[in-house]
Motif scaffolding. Sequence first.
Motif, PDB file in Angstrom:
ATOM      1  N   UNK B  30     -28.965   0.514 -29.794  1.00 20.31           N
ATOM      2  CA  UNK B  30     -27.758   0.974 -29.564  1.00 20.31           C
ATOM      3  C   UNK B  30     -27.860   2.498 -28.832  1.00 20.31           C
ATOM      4  N   UNK B  31     -27.458   2.613 -27.604  1.00 18.05           N
ATOM      5  CA  UNK B  31     -27.605   3.739 -26.891  1.00 18.05           C
ATOM      6  C   UNK B  31     -26.456   4.686 -26.696  1.00 18.05           C
ATOM      7  N   UNK B  32     -25.199   4.062 -26.848  1.00 16.35           N
ATOM      8  CA  UNK B  32     -23.912   4.798 -26.795  1.00 16.35           C
ATOM      9  C   UNK B  32     -23.027   4.289 -27.778  1.00 16.35           C
ATOM     10  N   UNK B  33     -22.016   5.339 -28.292  1.00 16.63           N
ATOM     11  CA  UNK B  33     -21.126   4.887 -29.157  1.00 16.63           C
ATOM     12  C   UNK B  33     -19.850   5.834 -28.974  1.00 16.63           C
ATOM     13  N   UNK B  34     -18.794   4.814 -29.278  1.00 14.10           N
ATOM     14  CA  UNK B  34     -17.408   5.545 -28.789  1.00 14.10           C
ATOM     15  C   UNK B  34     -16.509   5.229 -30.080  1.00 14.10           C
ATOM     16  N   UNK B  35     -15.756   6.400 -30.460  1.00 17.37           N
ATOM     17  CA  UNK B  35     -14.663   6.419 -31.529  1.00 17.37           C
ATOM     18  C   UNK B  35     -13.213   5.995 -30.654  1.00 17.37           C
ATOM     19  N   UNK B  36     -12.621   5.158 -31.244  1.00 14.38           N
ATOM     20  CA  UNK B  36     -11.250   4.550 -30.698  1.00 14.38           C
ATOM     21  C   UNK B  36     -10.044   4.958 -31.759  1.00 14.38           C
ATOM     22  N   UNK B  37      -8.938   5.227 -31.261  1.00 19.68           N
ATOM     23  CA  UNK B  37      -8.186   5.340 -32.056  1.00 19.68           C
ATOM     24  C   UNK B  37      -6.709   4.327 -31.537  1.00 19.68           C
ATOM     25  N   UNK B  52     -27.022   8.012 -27.577  1.00 22.59           N
ATOM     26  CA  UNK B  52     -28.284   8.349 -28.602  1.00 22.59           C
ATOM     27  C   UNK B  52     -29.304   9.479 -28.567  1.00 22.59           C
ATOM     28  N   UNK B  53     -29.061  10.285 -27.327  1.00 21.61           N
ATOM     29  CA  UNK B  53     -30.176  11.384 -27.353  1.00 21.61           C
ATOM     30  C   UNK B  53     -29.345  12.715 -27.830  1.00 21.61           C
ATOM     31  N   UNK B  54     -28.183  12.547 -28.490  1.00 19.79           N
ATOM     32  CA  UNK B  54     -27.461  13.579 -28.992  1.00 19.79           C
ATOM     33  C   UNK B  54     -27.406  13.420 -30.445  1.00 19.79           C
ATOM     34  N   UNK B  55     -27.188  14.411 -31.375  1.00 25.81           N
ATOM     35  CA  UNK B  55     -26.749  14.134 -32.846  1.00 25.81           C
ATOM     36  C   UNK B  55     -25.384  14.712 -33.094  1.00 25.81           C
ATOM     37  N   UNK B  56     -24.812  15.314 -32.269  1.00 26.57           N
ATOM     38  CA  UNK B  56     -23.574  16.120 -32.621  1.00 26.57           C
ATOM     39  C   UNK B  56     -22.776  16.183 -31.070  1.00 26.57           C
ATOM     40  N   UNK B  57     -21.395  15.880 -31.285  1.00 24.00           N
ATOM     41  CA  UNK B  57     -20.400  16.175 -30.076  1.00 24.00           C
ATOM     42  C   UNK B  57     -19.218  16.556 -30.511  1.00 24.00           C
ATOM     43  N   UNK B  64     -18.028  14.304 -33.456  1.00 23.67           N
ATOM     44  CA  UNK B  64     -18.743  12.896 -33.854  1.00 23.67           C
ATOM     45  C   UNK B  64     -20.253  13.365 -34.063  1.00 23.67           C
ATOM     46  N   UNK B  65     -20.536  12.932 -35.140  1.00 31.68           N
ATOM     47  CA  UNK B  65     -21.860  12.915 -35.524  1.00 31.68           C
ATOM     48  C   UNK B  65     -22.823  11.913 -35.681  1.00 31.68           C
ATOM     49  N   UNK B  66     -24.015  11.779 -35.178  1.00 36.05           N
ATOM     50  CA  UNK B  66     -24.974  10.527 -35.120  1.00 36.05           C
ATOM     51  C   UNK B  66     -25.996  10.742 -35.862  1.00 36.05           C
ATOM     52  N   UNK B  67     -26.467   9.944 -36.840  1.00 37.33           N
ATOM     53  CA  UNK B  67     -27.804   9.838 -37.691  1.00 37.33           C
ATOM     54  C   UNK B  67     -28.423   8.727 -37.211  1.00 37.33           C
ATOM     55  N   UNK B  68     -29.603   8.629 -36.132  1.00 39.58           N
ATOM     56  CA  UNK B  68     -30.120   7.617 -35.759  1.00 39.58           C
ATOM     57  C   UNK B  68     -31.230   7.055 -36.821  1.00 39.58           C
ATOM     58  N   UNK B  69     -31.714   7.987 -37.682  1.00 36.11           N
ATOM     59  CA  UNK B  69     -32.564   7.428 -38.637  1.00 36.11           C
ATOM     60  C   UNK B  69     -31.921   6.394 -39.682  1.00 36.11           C
TER      61      UNK B  69
END
Lengths: 114, 111
Positions: B30-37, B52-57, B64-69
């Motif tokens: 998975x290389x892209x993640x979205x949050x929806x309301x 996926x090349x970021x860990x925070x936005x 949004x925080x992403x922990x790929x590990x």
Amino acid sequence: ETGVTQSPTHLIKTRGQQVTLRCSSQSGHNTVSWYQQALGQGPQFIFQYYREEENGRGNFPPRFSGLQFPNYSSELNVNALELDDSALYLCASSLGEPRSTEAFFGQGTRLTVV
Amino acid sequence: GESVGLHLPTLSVQEGDNSIINCAYSNSASDYFIWYKQESGKGPQFIIDIRSNMDKRQGQRVTVLLNKTVKHLSLQIAATQPGDSAVYFCAATNQGGKLIFGQGTELSVKP
């Protein structure tokens, strides 16, 4: 507002009938995906169309079919409706391959099969 | 098969507090993640995304925080308001393909 419009908003059909749902994608978007959302569940992927060709399909039977038109609008057709087909049907448009981009949803069509 | 899951089906917070909604995914591609309301009777509304090349936005009041590990992401809402009450979904995709959604977390904000 997302610019993605779906019609109709609500629909009641009888078991065994056929239904066509429509979606107009956001301007500039060439990819349309359809999802089925049962009550209390997350949306489930039905299929995706990219530049008028089917580009991936979820675990739905062949009686679920679709089309995408040159203006990138789309239709979802469901034949031989079953009671379990009652759900919210969502259309999402995005700018497709080669990379993932934002997918914006319409307000959905609430289909009730009786 | 691949899946996306949320840790809590419901979350209740006091108005003004911060909210954290968690999500786990199974597909390491998975290389892209979205949050929806999603509010009752409406389609999912895009909140924020992350690649996926970021860990925070960060967005307006949302992070949004992403922990790929550990294949985990979270949505943080600052100073939660009654208008934030809705069901929140995370979704993951790979190269523009299908979005895989979690089951949703229903956020209730108490005044």
